[in-house]
Design an enzyme around this catalytic site. Structure first.
Site, PDB file in Angstrom:
ATOM      1  N   THR A  33      -3.477   0.316  14.980  1.00 42.89           N
ATOM      2  CA  THR A  33      -4.795   0.703  14.447  1.00 42.89           C
ATOM      3  C   THR A  33      -4.908   2.206  14.217  1.00 42.89           C
ATOM      4  O   THR A  33      -5.909   2.682  13.690  1.00 42.89           O
ATOM      5  CB  THR A  33      -5.923   0.259  15.407  1.00 42.89           C
ATOM      6  N   SER A  49       7.002  13.976  20.531  1.00 36.51           N
ATOM      7  CA  SER A  49       6.150  14.958  19.844  1.00 36.51           C
ATOM      8  C   SER A  49       6.677  16.383  19.962  1.00 36.51           C
ATOM      9  O   SER A  49       7.213  16.786  21.002  1.00 36.51           O
ATOM     10  CB  SER A  49       4.758  14.889  20.464  1.00 36.51           C
ATOM     11  N   GLU A  56       4.826  18.708  20.522  1.00 40.92           N
ATOM     12  CA  GLU A  56       4.070  19.303  21.643  1.00 40.92           C
ATOM     13  C   GLU A  56       4.968  19.503  22.865  1.00 40.92           C
ATOM     14  O   GLU A  56       4.663  20.304  23.737  1.00 40.92           O
ATOM     15  CB  GLU A  56       2.903  18.392  22.032  1.00 40.92           C
ATOM     16  N   TYR A  98      -0.977  16.223  27.866  1.00 37.59           N
ATOM     17  CA  TYR A  98      -0.410  15.362  26.822  1.00 37.59           C
ATOM     18  C   TYR A  98       1.070  15.697  26.602  1.00 37.59           C
ATOM     19  O   TYR A  98       1.921  14.805  26.562  1.00 37.59           O
ATOM     20  CB  TYR A  98      -1.192  15.545  25.511  1.00 37.59           C
TER      21      TYR A  98
END
Ligand code: NAP
Ligand code: G4F
Length: 325
Positions: free
Chosen positions: A11, A124, A126, A148
């Site tokens: 989604t 990621s 990150e 995160y």
């Protein structure tokens, strides 16, 4: 017989593009969706009759095993995560549970249900955080700067560990920021393009942002899901950086966006401490040469085209009376 793929996070932005891409390759596509009190399938409603949704949650091991047993996939793409960096400071434990431990739950379910399943982990840029090297490549050491980022480092290493411990075809794609008209409204590119469109149409007067100096390597999500698929078509699982190799500051993003609609950003942008982060990632720029050489992948949409595409879509959305969901 067509191949079957299970996408967690179907989604989300990437999940919706990946589902479209896999359908175009003739796959039978399954998506894991968590239970919510109101349904939010807006990104996949146009393909909902072509995919099968299976209930499950990255926090629940049983549901992951049941999902795998039900759809018997050849490939699993793990895109589910609490993916908004700022929220990870206010929900650090939840972020770790979904974004880090969720990966172990899924890998372990694969190991028990069918160890031949090929696995993709959405790692990621990150993870590079306070960067040790410019540009960042597969071998650059990690120095995450948010809960995160820390959770993603765990997800990356548990993927490598299951590859080496159990001989799973488990691959980690280290993707730099990628955006699209389907990007969540809280991320800076979409926040900018949506509010620039509102200002242009006289529906807003200002845009409140945090740090304008940080730099990101921004690409188009539609290009990046192709790289995910290419990774799982390789004989050998591996790690790949996916990036454009170009970096732009948030100020440049704002300039390009306001210029496109003929406005001067200085008249509308207000810096607001609420959007500053406790620790920032100042500079990200990836070296995608391994993805180019091994996968034959390269980005097709430029930074400017991406921002203009997002503004065009936001203008269309607002002019038709819609709003960002
Ligand atoms: P996104 O739009 O935020 O989508 C995240 C997806 O994860 C949504 O489908 C969400 O479902 C689902 N999810 C969250 N918690 C879940 C749970 N407990 N159980 C099952 N599903 C859950 O993120 P995205 O931009 O598409 O990114 C996809 C993945 O790539 C993420 O793992 C992200 O961290 C990673 N990544 C993204 C980028 C980027 O620039 N976009 C770069 C590098 C890595 P709901 O719809 O129910 O919330
Ligand atoms: O758009 P952002 O929130 O993305 P961020 O933090 O780079 O994370 C995204 O990319 C990662 C890949 O590197 C993904 F793993 C992650 O899931 C996510 O998709 O912020 C980008 C930059 C930051 O430096 C932030 O401080 O924009 C700066 N910024 C300035 N003002 C802002 C704002 N960010 C947001 N979200 N909102 C602002 O008002």
């Amino acid at each position: 017989m067509s191949k079957r793929a299970l996408i967690t996070g179907i989604t989300g932005q990437d999940g919706s593009y990946l589902a479209e891409f896999l359908l175009s390759q003739g796959y039978e596509v399954f998506g894991l969706v968590r239970r919510t009190s109101t349904v939010n399938f807006s990104r996949i409603e146009h393909i909902q009759d072509q995919i099968r949704l299976i209930p499950g949650d990255m926090l629940d091991q049983t549901s992951l095993q049941l999902a795998l047993a039900e759809c018997q996939p050849h490939e699993v793409y793990n895109l589910a995560a609490q993916s908004f960096v700022q929220t990870s400071w206010t929900q650090p434990v939840f972020t770790g549970d979904v974004t880090a431990l969720g990966v172990t739950r899924l890998l372990d379910a694969i190991r028990h249900v069918d160890p031949d399943i090929r696995f993709y982990q959405a790692s990621s840029s990150e993870m590079f955080g306070k960067v040790r090297e410019v540009p960042q490549r597969e071998t650059t050491p990690f120095y995450p700067r948010s809960p995160y980022g820390v959770a993603k480092v765990y997800g990356h290493w548990i993927t490598v560990n299951y590859r080496e411990s159990y001989d799973l075809h488990a691959t980690s794609g280290i993707l730099f920021n990628h955006e699209s008209p389907r990007r969540g409204i809280e991320f800076v590119t979409r926040k900018v393009t949506y509010n620039v469109a509102k200002i242009k149409l006289g529906l807003a007067k200002e845009l409140r942002l945090g740090n304008l100096d940080s730099r990101r390597d921004w690409g188009f999500a539609g290009d990046y899901v192709r790289a995910m698929w290419l990774m799982l078509q390789q004989d050998t699982p591996d790690d790949f950086v996916v990036a454009t190799g170009e970096t732009h500051s948030v100020e440049e993003l704002v300039t390009v966006a306001f210029d496109y609609v003929g406005l001067d950003w200085h008249e509308y942008v207000v810096q607001d401490p609420r959007f500053m982060r406790p620790a920032e990632v100042d500079l990200l720029v990836g070296d995608p040469s391994k993805a180019g050489q091994v996968l034959g992948w390269e980005p097709r949409v430029t930074f400017k085209q991406l921002i203009q595409m997002m503004i065009d879509e936001d203008l269309r959305l607002l002019e038709s009376g819609g709003k960002a969901s």
